[in-house]
Scaffold this active site. Structure first.
Site, PDB file in Angstrom:
ATOM      1  N   LYS A 280       0.828  -1.207   0.000  1.00 24.01           N
ATOM      2  CA  LYS A 280       0.000   0.000   0.000  1.00 24.01           C
ATOM      3  C   LYS A 280       0.865   1.261   0.000  1.00 24.01           C
ATOM      4  O   LYS A 280       0.516   2.247  -0.639  1.00 24.01           O
ATOM      5  CB  LYS A 280      -0.927   0.027   1.224  1.00 24.01           C
ATOM      6  CG  LYS A 280      -2.085  -0.926   1.119  1.00 24.01           C
ATOM      7  CD  LYS A 280      -3.141  -0.421   0.155  1.00 24.01           C
ATOM      8  CE  LYS A 280      -4.315  -1.393   0.114  1.00 24.01           C
ATOM      9  NZ  LYS A 280      -5.226  -1.170  -0.988  1.00 24.01           N
TER      10      LYS A 280
ATOM     11  N   LYS B  84      -2.426 -12.039  -9.621  1.00 28.01           N
ATOM     12  CA  LYS B  84      -3.616 -12.148  -8.782  1.00 28.01           C
ATOM     13  C   LYS B  84      -4.828 -11.448  -9.375  1.00 28.01           C
ATOM     14  O   LYS B  84      -4.713 -10.325  -9.859  1.00 28.01           O
ATOM     15  CB  LYS B  84      -3.279 -11.530  -7.427  1.00 28.01           C
ATOM     16  CG  LYS B  84      -4.347 -11.681  -6.389  1.00 28.01           C
ATOM     17  CD  LYS B  84      -3.952 -10.968  -5.110  1.00 28.01           C
ATOM     18  CE  LYS B  84      -5.184 -10.433  -4.423  1.00 28.01           C
ATOM     19  NZ  LYS B  84      -4.896  -9.541  -3.324  1.00 28.01           N
TER      20      LYS B  84
ATOM     21  N   LYS C  42      -9.564  -6.333  -7.764  1.00 24.95           N
ATOM     22  CA  LYS C  42     -10.248  -5.176  -8.325  1.00 24.95           C
ATOM     23  C   LYS C  42      -9.298  -4.018  -8.604  1.00 24.95           C
ATOM     24  O   LYS C  42      -9.466  -3.281  -9.559  1.00 24.95           O
ATOM     25  CB  LYS C  42     -11.335  -4.727  -7.356  1.00 24.95           C
ATOM     26  CG  LYS C  42     -12.140  -3.590  -7.921  1.00 24.95           C
ATOM     27  CD  LYS C  42     -13.383  -3.356  -7.123  1.00 24.95           C
ATOM     28  CE  LYS C  42     -13.913  -1.962  -7.349  1.00 24.95           C
ATOM     29  NZ  LYS C  42     -14.525  -1.742  -8.628  1.00 24.95           N
TER      30      LYS C  42
HETATM   31  P1  TYM Z   1     -10.456  -8.674   0.344  1.00 23.92           P
HETATM   32  O1  TYM Z   1     -11.673  -7.837   0.425  1.00 23.92           O
HETATM   33  O2  TYM Z   1      -9.286  -8.165  -0.411  1.00 23.92           O
HETATM   34  O3  TYM Z   1     -10.826 -10.077  -0.265  1.00 23.92           O
HETATM   35  C1  TYM Z   1     -11.893 -10.854   0.258  1.00 23.92           C
HETATM   36  C2  TYM Z   1     -11.553 -12.319   0.249  1.00 23.92           C
HETATM   37  O4  TYM Z   1     -11.278 -12.752  -1.082  1.00 23.92           O
HETATM   38  C3  TYM Z   1     -10.005 -13.374  -1.128  1.00 23.92           C
HETATM   39  N1  TYM Z   1      -9.377 -13.072  -2.429  1.00 23.92           N
HETATM   40  C4  TYM Z   1      -8.792 -14.003  -3.195  1.00 23.92           C
HETATM   41  N2  TYM Z   1      -8.628 -15.328  -3.014  1.00 23.92           N
HETATM   42  C5  TYM Z   1      -8.002 -16.003  -4.000  1.00 23.92           C
HETATM   43  N3  TYM Z   1      -7.537 -15.424  -5.138  1.00 23.92           N
HETATM   44  C6  TYM Z   1      -7.678 -14.091  -5.358  1.00 23.92           C
HETATM   45  N4  TYM Z   1      -7.247 -13.531  -6.474  1.00 23.92           N
HETATM   46  C7  TYM Z   1      -8.322 -13.319  -4.350  1.00 23.92           C
HETATM   47  N5  TYM Z   1      -8.630 -11.999  -4.230  1.00 23.92           N
HETATM   48  C8  TYM Z   1      -9.272 -11.871  -3.034  1.00 23.92           C
HETATM   49  C9  TYM Z   1      -9.214 -12.776   0.012  1.00 23.92           C
HETATM   50  O5  TYM Z   1      -8.180 -13.634   0.416  1.00 23.92           O
HETATM   51  C10 TYM Z   1     -10.294 -12.640   1.061  1.00 23.92           C
HETATM   52  O6  TYM Z   1     -10.476 -13.849   1.736  1.00 23.92           O
HETATM   53  N6  TYM Z   1      -8.460  -8.046   4.840  1.00 23.92           N
HETATM   54  C11 TYM Z   1      -9.517  -8.712   4.118  1.00 23.92           C
HETATM   55  C12 TYM Z   1     -10.901  -8.412   4.664  1.00 23.92           C
HETATM   56  C13 TYM Z   1     -11.041  -8.709   6.089  1.00 23.92           C
HETATM   57  C14 TYM Z   1     -11.134  -9.996   6.699  1.00 23.92           C
HETATM   58  C15 TYM Z   1     -11.259  -9.760   8.088  1.00 23.92           C
HETATM   59  C16 TYM Z   1     -11.101 -11.291   6.202  1.00 23.92           C
HETATM   60  C17 TYM Z   1     -11.137  -7.785   7.083  1.00 23.92           C
HETATM   61  N7  TYM Z   1     -11.265  -8.417   8.270  1.00 23.92           N
HETATM   62  C18 TYM Z   1     -11.379 -10.821   8.989  1.00 23.92           C
HETATM   63  C19 TYM Z   1     -11.203 -12.344   7.120  1.00 23.92           C
HETATM   64  C20 TYM Z   1     -11.344 -12.105   8.482  1.00 23.92           C
HETATM   65  C21 TYM Z   1      -9.450  -8.254   2.681  1.00 23.92           C
HETATM   66  O7  TYM Z   1      -9.005  -7.184   2.379  1.00 23.92           O
HETATM   67  O8  TYM Z   1     -10.003  -9.118   1.803  1.00 23.92           O
END
Ligand code: TYM
Length: 331
Positions: A111, A194, A197
């Site tokens: 970031k 990866k 978005k």
């Molecule tokens: P976020 O919003 O970026 O993504 C949500 C979930 O989707 C998974 N993901 C992927 N898995 C496989 N391949 C990909 N290309 C891919 N892109 C996204 C992410 O691993 C995630 O599981 N920090 C987290 C949100 C969060 C969270 C939490 C998750 C906040 N608090 C507590 C679990 C528990 C995040 O930014 O995910």
């Protein structure tokens, strides 16, 4: 019964990476476990969305979650900011989270590179907020993609540190989870590693994408001029296409194109046509449901209110107990 917690930042529609990395796992767990699934809207403030964007995105993710099959009667589906108890636990955990360890987190360093003009304290303490999300419900399992592995490691660190500091066995150690397998990473269409978005236009396929949009994105996916010798390892961009095919197409289709690749007869135009067709077929039921659910405001309101109530009950109990342990006691 095990407790499961997971969340998604509201950055727009859900894409296939979110689905296969996290959501598909929730769906498999919701009837056998006590599950909490939430929309991480506090987290999304680290990138400064406008109020209208924030609200719109929360709504879209909520609709996507429901369209994907999350059952709000079986699990607790809520919006993070409806449970302010999480911010108190976040503050308390921050007192024992150290600058050095927070600065070393890969997602923070990324970031800093991506948004050098907005390196705020929320970004630095992102892992403590995420730890609070998870341990506030005393989760055992956290279904997430590979990119969240380090955050889960930090969560265990913070939970253990609290237990040690106060000499209690209060928090359990949560594990990142992918239904009996390794955590996964779904690749994008732009040749990069990866699907995401923020990786740029055309990299991600969203559950809500129309057939035309899917076709345009897949046909534009990065490939090359094809192998020149049989049975060679695949370059990254080509492996990405195969990995995507692995998740949306049948094993026979995958075998067919692997065979073509290994005998140097592959035509990427044909492979992309097949991938387009299979992605359209895979996403069609979600698209229909998304439109259906989006039209039902009363249902959305009911889901959100019920979820908030259930999540707050569990969160408030934890915060009450944590306050006692720390020494905030009533006179
Ligand atoms: P976020 O919003 O970026 O993504 C949500 C979930 O989707 C998974 N993901 C992927 N898995 C496989 N391949 C990909 N290309 C891919 N892109 C996204 C992410 O691993 C995630 O599981 N920090 C987290 C949100 C969060 C969270 C939490 C998750 C906040 N608090 C507590 C679990 C528990 C995040 O930014 O995910």
């Amino acid at each position: 019964m095990e407790i499961v917690v997971s969340g998604i930042r509201p950055t727009g529609e859900l894409h296939l990476g979110n689905y296969f990395g996290a959501v598909r796992n929730f769906l498999r767990m919701q009837y056998e476990n006590q599950c909490y699934f939430f929309i991480a809207d506090y987290h999304s403030l680290t990138t400064h969305p406008t109020p209208a964007d924030l609200h719109g995105n929360v709504r879209r993710v909520l609709i996507n979650y429901l369209a994907a099959g999350l059952d709000p009667d079986a699990s607790t589906l809520y919006i993070q900011s409806d449970v302010p108890e999480v911010t108190e636990l976040y503050l308390l955990l921050n007192m024992n989270a150290y600058l050095g360890e927070l600065q070393r987190v890969t997602s923070f360093k990324e970031k800093v590179r991506k948004q050098p003009d907005n390196v705020n304290a929320g970004l630095l303490t992102y892992p403590t907020l995420m730890a609070a999300d998870i341990i506030i419900h005393k989760a055992h399992k956290v279904p997430v993609g590979k990119d969240q592995e380090q955050h889960l490691e930090m969560t265990r660190t913070f939970a253990n540190r609290f237990n040690r500091m106060y000499n209690v066995e209060y928090f359990v150690e949560p594990q990142a989870y992918n239904f009996g397998e390794q955590l996964i990473k779904i690749p994008g269409l732009d040749g990069s590693g990866k699907m995401g978005k923020s990786e740029g236009e055309g990299n991600a396929i969203f559950l809500s994408d129309s057939p035309e949009v899917i076709k345009k994105k897949v046909m534009k996916a990065v490939s090359d001029s094809g192998p020149t010798e049989p049975n060679q390892p695949k370059p990254d961009a080509i492996q990405n296409l195969f990995t995507l095919m692995e998740v949306v197409s049948s094993p026979e289709t995958l075998d067919f194109f692997n065979e073509k690749y290994n005998t140097c007869q592959i035509r990427y135009g044909d492979m992309k046509k097949q991938l387009t067709q299979d992605m359209i077929q895979f996403t069609a039921p979600f698209r229909e449901k998304i439109n259906e659910i989006a039209a039902d405001e009363a249902y959305l309101k009911k889901v959100v209110n019920t979820g908030a109530e259930k999540a707050r009950e569990s969160a408030a109990k934890t915060v009450r107990e944590v306050r006692q342990i720390i020494g905030f006691r009533s006179f």
